[in-house]
Design a protein around this motif. Structure first.
Motif, mmCIF file in Angstrom:
data_model
loop_
_atom_site.group_PDB
_atom_site.id
_atom_site.type_symbol
_atom_site.label_atom_id
_atom_site.label_comp_id
_atom_site.label_asym_id
_atom_site.label_seq_id
_atom_site.Cartn_x
_atom_site.Cartn_y
_atom_site.Cartn_z
ATOM 1 N N GLU A 1 0.798 -1.223 0.000
ATOM 2 C CA GLU A 1 0.000 0.000 0.000
ATOM 3 C C GLU A 1 0.831 1.274 0.000
ATOM 4 N N ILE B 1 -0.970 3.639 -2.771
ATOM 5 C CA ILE B 1 -1.747 3.249 -3.932
ATOM 6 C C ILE B 1 -3.056 4.034 -3.945
ATOM 7 N N LYS B 2 -3.763 3.952 -5.067
ATOM 8 C CA LYS B 2 -5.021 4.694 -5.278
ATOM 9 C C LYS B 2 -4.757 6.197 -5.183
ATOM 10 N N THR B 3 -3.603 6.618 -5.711
ATOM 11 C CA THR B 3 -3.172 8.007 -5.660
ATOM 12 C C THR B 3 -2.720 8.462 -7.041
ATOM 13 N N GLU B 4 -3.011 9.715 -7.384
ATOM 14 C CA GLU B 4 -2.497 10.306 -8.612
ATOM 15 C C GLU B 4 -1.150 10.962 -8.312
ATOM 16 N N LEU C 1 -10.482 3.152 -16.242
ATOM 17 C CA LEU C 1 -10.499 3.796 -14.940
ATOM 18 C C LEU C 1 -11.451 4.980 -15.072
ATOM 19 N N TYR D 1 -2.043 7.274 -12.112
ATOM 20 C CA TYR D 1 -2.826 6.772 -10.982
ATOM 21 C C TYR D 1 -2.305 5.383 -10.668
ATOM 22 N N PHE E 1 -2.883 2.188 -9.343
ATOM 23 C CA PHE E 1 -4.042 1.379 -8.962
ATOM 24 C C PHE E 1 -3.670 0.376 -7.874
ATOM 25 N N GLY E 2 -2.500 -0.251 -8.018
ATOM 26 C CA GLY E 2 -2.064 -1.227 -7.021
ATOM 27 C C GLY E 2 -0.669 -1.750 -7.307
#
Length: 165
Positions: free
Chosen positions: A5, A25-28, A93, A143, A145-146
């Motif tokens: 993460e 993660i889940k961040t631009e 996305l 972005y 994603f993971g």
């Protein structure tokens, strides 16, 4: 398979100054360079492939629909059929309208360990005056994603990701 993460990231902002620090993660991020935390390595190999399936092409260049469905189910991204080419599918996305190209799957080998990263790229603005040098670098926002350690992949999928085409 373990989800990572947080990671160390250097963001390249406008060729002037870099922003460094811990990201998640889940961040631009802006043109990120990523290093996995607590992993020391001397040898690094990176392979990347666009997350698309093409019905008309039977080659190692694209994933089959079954492979793309497997990846989608395993890693949790969405796919949809191409509106211009029936039978072709790609990852999507939907968090921002400028994410209009399929995501990338990247296999990273670090001293015998494998990591998998899925990311999507877009331009920062609808209308962004850019110089030719910046356009050459491609989309500036990514972005994440993971990122997964010891990813669950078939041998066929690994072979396609490593395919140079």
């Amino acid at each position: 398979m373990k989800l990572i993460e947080n990671f160390y990231c250097i963001q390249s902002v406008n060729f002037e100054s870099d922003v460094e620090g811990i990201s998640s993660i889940k961040t631009e991020l802006i043109r990120p360079s990523i290093k996995i935390l607590d992993v020391e390595y001397s040898e690094k190999k990176i392979y990347s492939k666009r997350l698309v399936s093409k019905l008309s092409t039977a080659s190692d260049e694209y994933f089959t629909l079954d492979e793309l469905l497997f990846l989608s189910k395993t890693y949790g991204f969405e796919i949809e059929e191409n509106v211009y080419s029936k039978g072709d599918y790609h990852s999507v996305l939907k968090i921002h309208k400028l994410y209009d190209i399929p995501g990338d799957i990247t296999l990273i080998e670090l001293d015998g360990n494998e990591y998998l990263m899925i990311g999507f790229r877009r331009w920062q603005f609808d209308f962004q005056p850019r110089g030719a040098g910046e356009d050459m670098l491609g989309e500036d926002i990514t972005y994440i994603f993971g990122i997964w350690e010891c990813p669950l992949l078939t041998d066929e999928i690994v072979a396609k990701i490593k395919n140079e085409r």
